[in-house]
Design a protein around this motif. Structure first.
Motif, PDB file in Angstrom:
ATOM      1  N   PHE A   5       0.091   4.149   4.974  1.00  0.00           N
ATOM      2  CA  PHE A   5      -0.398   2.864   5.432  1.00  0.00           C
ATOM      3  C   PHE A   5       0.147   2.796   6.669  1.00  0.00           C
ATOM      4  N   VAL A   6       1.366   3.042   6.959  1.00  0.00           N
ATOM      5  CA  VAL A   6       2.059   3.011   8.283  1.00  0.00           C
ATOM      6  C   VAL A   6       1.346   4.163   9.386  1.00  0.00           C
ATOM      7  N   LEU A   7       1.047   5.444   8.857  1.00  0.00           N
ATOM      8  CA  LEU A   7       0.363   6.562   9.775  1.00  0.00           C
ATOM      9  C   LEU A   7      -0.897   5.737  10.005  1.00  0.00           C
ATOM     10  N   VAL A   8      -1.917   5.159   9.193  1.00  0.00           N
ATOM     11  CA  VAL A   8      -3.251   4.483   9.598  1.00  0.00           C
ATOM     12  C   VAL A   8      -2.907   3.444  10.432  1.00  0.00           C
ATOM     13  N   TYR A   9      -1.822   2.637  10.284  1.00  0.00           N
ATOM     14  CA  TYR A   9      -1.530   1.374  11.125  1.00  0.00           C
ATOM     15  C   TYR A   9      -1.072   2.088  12.612  1.00  0.00           C
ATOM     16  N   LEU A  10      -0.455   2.883  12.796  1.00  0.00           N
ATOM     17  CA  LEU A  10      -0.237   3.432  14.126  1.00  0.00           C
ATOM     18  C   LEU A  10      -1.566   4.088  14.567  1.00  0.00           C
ATOM     19  N   LEU A  11      -2.367   4.806  14.058  1.00  0.00           N
ATOM     20  CA  LEU A  11      -3.513   5.320  14.519  1.00  0.00           C
ATOM     21  C   LEU A  11      -4.333   4.064  14.963  1.00  0.00           C
TER      22      LEU A  11
ATOM     23  N   PHE B 159       7.845   7.053   6.481  1.00  0.00           N
ATOM     24  CA  PHE B 159       7.354   7.827   7.345  1.00  0.00           C
ATOM     25  C   PHE B 159       6.936   9.304   6.630  1.00  0.00           C
ATOM     26  N   ALA B 160       6.961   9.393   5.320  1.00  0.00           N
ATOM     27  CA  ALA B 160       6.557  10.637   4.749  1.00  0.00           C
ATOM     28  C   ALA B 160       5.266  10.014   4.128  1.00  0.00           C
ATOM     29  N   PRO B 161       4.202  10.293   4.639  1.00  0.00           N
ATOM     30  CA  PRO B 161       2.953   9.597   3.997  1.00  0.00           C
ATOM     31  C   PRO B 161       2.627  10.439   2.662  1.00  0.00           C
ATOM     32  N   ASP B 162       2.389   9.666   1.737  1.00  0.00           N
ATOM     33  CA  ASP B 162       1.939  10.135   0.374  1.00  0.00           C
ATOM     34  C   ASP B 162       0.633   9.550  -0.152  1.00  0.00           C
ATOM     35  N   PHE B 163      -0.471  10.196   0.328  1.00  0.00           N
ATOM     36  CA  PHE B 163      -1.886   9.961   0.250  1.00  0.00           C
ATOM     37  C   PHE B 163      -2.317   9.420  -1.202  1.00  0.00           C
ATOM     38  N   ALA B 164      -1.431  10.073  -2.224  1.00  0.00           N
ATOM     39  CA  ALA B 164      -1.790   9.677  -3.610  1.00  0.00           C
ATOM     40  C   ALA B 164      -1.722   8.264  -3.789  1.00  0.00           C
ATOM     41  N   GLU B 165      -0.674   7.407  -3.035  1.00  0.00           N
ATOM     42  CA  GLU B 165      -0.315   6.276  -2.878  1.00  0.00           C
ATOM     43  C   GLU B 165      -1.829   5.273  -2.834  1.00  0.00           C
ATOM     44  N   LEU B 166      -2.466   5.858  -2.142  1.00  0.00           N
ATOM     45  CA  LEU B 166      -3.900   5.223  -1.533  1.00  0.00           C
ATOM     46  C   LEU B 166      -5.017   5.380  -2.828  1.00  0.00           C
ATOM     47  N   GLN B 167      -4.757   6.255  -3.630  1.00  0.00           N
ATOM     48  CA  GLN B 167      -5.876   6.636  -4.647  1.00  0.00           C
ATOM     49  C   GLN B 167      -6.620   5.371  -5.042  1.00  0.00           C
ATOM     50  N   GLY B 168      -7.771   5.250  -5.139  1.00  0.00           N
ATOM     51  CA  GLY B 168      -8.832   4.147  -5.698  1.00  0.00           C
ATOM     52  C   GLY B 168      -8.499   3.005  -4.723  1.00  0.00           C
ATOM     53  N   LYS B 169      -7.703   2.872  -3.762  1.00  0.00           N
ATOM     54  CA  LYS B 169      -7.711   1.865  -2.740  1.00  0.00           C
ATOM     55  C   LYS B 169      -7.542   1.945  -1.279  1.00  0.00           C
ATOM     56  N   ALA B 170      -8.250   3.243  -1.139  1.00  0.00           N
ATOM     57  CA  ALA B 170      -7.992   3.858   0.327  1.00  0.00           C
ATOM     58  C   ALA B 170      -8.895   2.853   1.316  1.00  0.00           C
ATOM     59  N   GLY B 171      -9.910   2.232   0.930  1.00  0.00           N
ATOM     60  CA  GLY B 171     -10.653   1.473   1.751  1.00  0.00           C
ATOM     61  C   GLY B 171     -10.064   0.176   2.008  1.00  0.00           C
ATOM     62  N   GLU B 172      -9.643  -0.471   1.032  1.00  0.00           N
ATOM     63  CA  GLU B 172      -8.585  -1.569   1.137  1.00  0.00           C
ATOM     64  C   GLU B 172      -7.529  -1.388   2.141  1.00  0.00           C
ATOM     65  N   ALA B 173      -6.771  -0.229   1.911  1.00  0.00           N
ATOM     66  CA  ALA B 173      -5.489   0.094   2.645  1.00  0.00           C
ATOM     67  C   ALA B 173      -5.951   0.134   4.112  1.00  0.00           C
ATOM     68  N   ILE B 174      -6.985   0.923   4.300  1.00  0.00           N
ATOM     69  CA  ILE B 174      -7.471   1.041   5.882  1.00  0.00           C
ATOM     70  C   ILE B 174      -7.822  -0.202   6.354  1.00  0.00           C
ATOM     71  N   LEU B 175      -8.621  -0.993   5.723  1.00  0.00           N
ATOM     72  CA  LEU B 175      -9.094  -2.331   6.230  1.00  0.00           C
ATOM     73  C   LEU B 175      -7.824  -3.195   6.500  1.00  0.00           C
ATOM     74  N   SER B 176      -6.568  -3.338   5.758  1.00  0.00           N
ATOM     75  CA  SER B 176      -5.460  -4.186   5.831  1.00  0.00           C
ATOM     76  C   SER B 176      -4.728  -3.386   7.060  1.00  0.00           C
ATOM     77  N   ALA B 177      -4.599  -1.934   7.188  1.00  0.00           N
ATOM     78  CA  ALA B 177      -3.967  -1.521   8.286  1.00  0.00           C
ATOM     79  C   ALA B 177      -4.450  -2.013   9.473  1.00  0.00           C
TER      80      ALA B 177
ATOM     81  N   TYR C  14       0.807  -1.221  -0.138  1.00  0.00           N
ATOM     82  CA  TYR C  14       0.045   0.199  -0.151  1.00  0.00           C
ATOM     83  C   TYR C  14       0.852   1.222  -0.162  1.00  0.00           C
ATOM     84  N   GLY C  15       2.042   1.133  -0.430  1.00  0.00           N
ATOM     85  CA  GLY C  15       2.981   2.445  -0.847  1.00  0.00           C
ATOM     86  C   GLY C  15       3.613   3.222   0.219  1.00  0.00           C
ATOM     87  N   GLY C  16       3.551   2.275   1.596  1.00  0.00           N
ATOM     88  CA  GLY C  16       4.566   2.953   2.531  1.00  0.00           C
ATOM     89  C   GLY C  16       3.784   3.875   3.589  1.00  0.00           C
ATOM     90  N   GLY C  17       4.306   5.117   3.645  1.00  0.00           N
ATOM     91  CA  GLY C  17       3.876   5.872   4.752  1.00  0.00           C
ATOM     92  C   GLY C  17       2.580   6.130   5.143  1.00  0.00           C
TER      93      GLY C  17
END
Ligand code: TRP
Length: 460
Positions: free
Chosen positions: A45-51, A210-228, A40-43
């Motif tokens: 995802f990591v931020l959501v994971y920590l939250l 550690f530098a969140p790039d939210f563009a990485e989640l484009q189109g798969k944000a729901g899936e990324a948050i679920l996975s985190a 999920y492109g790194g940062g």
């Protein structure tokens, strides 16, 4: 209220911390976290994971330990007893049953992956990694995964190891092992990070993680948050009763909040360190961060192959990872074994062997899905991937919501005040806010959103 569990008690307060972090720290941190973050492109995802760890994982871990210590039995019987005491439906024991199913499914594929680490320990020691490049590392990994007989051999050895410890009793078998092995793994991971700083693209890895790039989640944000969120449950061993049963062996005067902070903190630290050890190698060698479950097995050998003393370090690393997986696997089997002992009067040995054989059979289904049965797909996934997805992303969060609802809404306020021993000050109120509102609502939204997405893609 029982003050002791019939299955034994942790001898010291430190023993609980060791056992619970032994359960939490495992393949989830070192194998699953880096490749999922990479997918999920790194940062971001990591931020959501920590939250998720902070807002959902911490309060639910406290709740699980609390319920376990109050019930002092296997999760099924703990839930039944507590529900009765609080005047609630006995259907709450189904939560325990759901946990048993999750534990079965998780352990069946966990054991297969633990088998990979054993194979890699031998390969490292045998000098297979010397001078290896990206292509050769990929071929080596694919060779292992494509060979059902090898996978079966390692899976079998691992399950025997797990059954041996569980049969002896968790407190007796586990305490001594974890005391030395966890610090050793930690040090070795630090050394690997050091190697990444010196020989890899460390700056690239830090930016990536550690530098969140939210563009990485484009189109798969729901899936990324679920996975985190799923990764948070998986990594912290929450939602199936593993931490609950470890809580049931915890003495009455130990601080639950304190222990939770230490265990969750260690677990998160190890995951981050694993990321900082692996991604410098990924980027320095032009590998794709999203290459999936093989990520650490295709990157670390390159590093061990280049560094001086790499055969020794590599073997040591995979052996310690194997131990981390072992102490996690034990906690996946323990709830069922405790139930068999409590309700069917099985001896511990018989219960462990029976549970172990069942998981072993299910594991064969998982390992065949990597090769001979790779054509068989359910919801577009092979069995191993399916079990992983179903447990981490659905069953564990569902178990977590139910634990939160029970602990926050159905258990009386005085019971939780009494058990958490935080008084009724700020700390207690924050916990109560998180467990009553934040955690269940957040998990419910993420799960419902995922179900909606499933329907849209025509799979549901
Ligand atoms: N937390 C372990 C890991 O990260 C795996 C694990 C052990 C687990 N017990 C669990 C996951 C209970 C979910 C539930 O490797």
């Amino acid at each position: 209220m029982a003050t002791n569990s019939i299955h034994g008690m942790w001898s010291t307060r430190l023993a609980f911390i060791l056992a619970a972090s032994g359960s939490a720290v495992g393949l989830g941190n070192i194998w699953r976290f880096p490749y999922t973050a990479g997918e999920y492109g790194g940062g971001a995802f990591v931020l959501v994971y920590l939250l998720c760890v902070g807002m959902i994982g911490l309060p639910i871990m406290m709740a699980e330990i609390m319920l376990g210590r109050r019930g002092r039995q296997s999760p099924i019987n703990t839930m039944r007893t507590l529900a009765r005491e609080e005047g609630r439906s006995s259907a709450w024991q189904l939560l325990g049953w759901m946990g048993i199913i999750s534990g079965f499914l998780i352990l069946s594929f966990y054991s297969v992956i633990a088998g990979w680490t054993m194979a890699y320990a031998f390969r490292a020691a045998g000098g297979w990694f010397r001078g290896i490049d990206v292509t050769a590392a990929g071929d080596m990994f694919n060779g292992l995964v494509g060979d059902p007989e090898r996978l079966l051999a390692w899976h079998t050895i691992f399950m025997v190891m797990v059954v041996l410890v569980v049969a002896r009793g968790v407190a007796a078998g586990l305490e001594k092992a974890v005391r030395f092995l966890m610090p050793a793994l930690f040090l070795l991971l630090l050394a690997m990070v050091g190697y990444g700083i010196q020989a890899g693209d460390f700056g690239g890895a830090v930016t990536y993680l550690f530098a969140p790039d939210f563009a990485e989640l484009q189109g798969k944000a729901g899936e990324a948050i679920l996975s985190a969120m799923g990764q948070a449950f998986f990594s912290l061993s929450l939602g199936m009763g593993a931490i609950m049963i470890y809580g049931s062996y915890l003495k009455g005067d130990a601080s639950i909040a304190h222990n939770t902070l230490i265990v969750a903190g260690l677990d998160t630290l190890v995951a981050i360190l694993a990321g900082l050890a692996i991604f410098p190698i990924v980027f320095a060698n032009g590998l794709a961060p999203d290459s999936g479950p093989g990520l650490i097995f295709q990157t670390l050998p390159i590093a061990f192959g280049e560094m001086p003393g790499g055969a020794l370090f590599g073997a040591l690393f995979f052996v310690l990872l194997l131990f981390a997986a072992w102490t996690s696997a034990i906690s996946l089997l323990e709830p069922l074994v405790a139930w068999l002992v409590e309700n069917l009067s099985f001896s511990r040995v018989r219960a462990s062997v029976l549970a172990g054989i069942t998981v072993w059979l299910l594991g064969i289904v998982c390992l065949l899905s990597l090769n001979a049965w790779s054509e068989i797909k359910i919801f577009g996934k092979g069995f191993l991937d399916l079990f992983d997805y179903l447990t981490a992303n659905i069953l564990l969060p569902l178990g977590g919501v139910l634990i939160a609802v029970f602990a926050g809404w159905l258990l009386s306020r005085s019971s939780s005040v009494d058990e958490l021993q935080l008084g009724e000050g700020l700390a207690y109120r924050i916990w109560r806010l998180l467990i009553r509102y934040v955690a269940p609502i957040a998990v419910a939204i993420v799960l419902l959103n995922a179900i909606g997405a499933l329907k849209l893609t025509g799979l549901g």
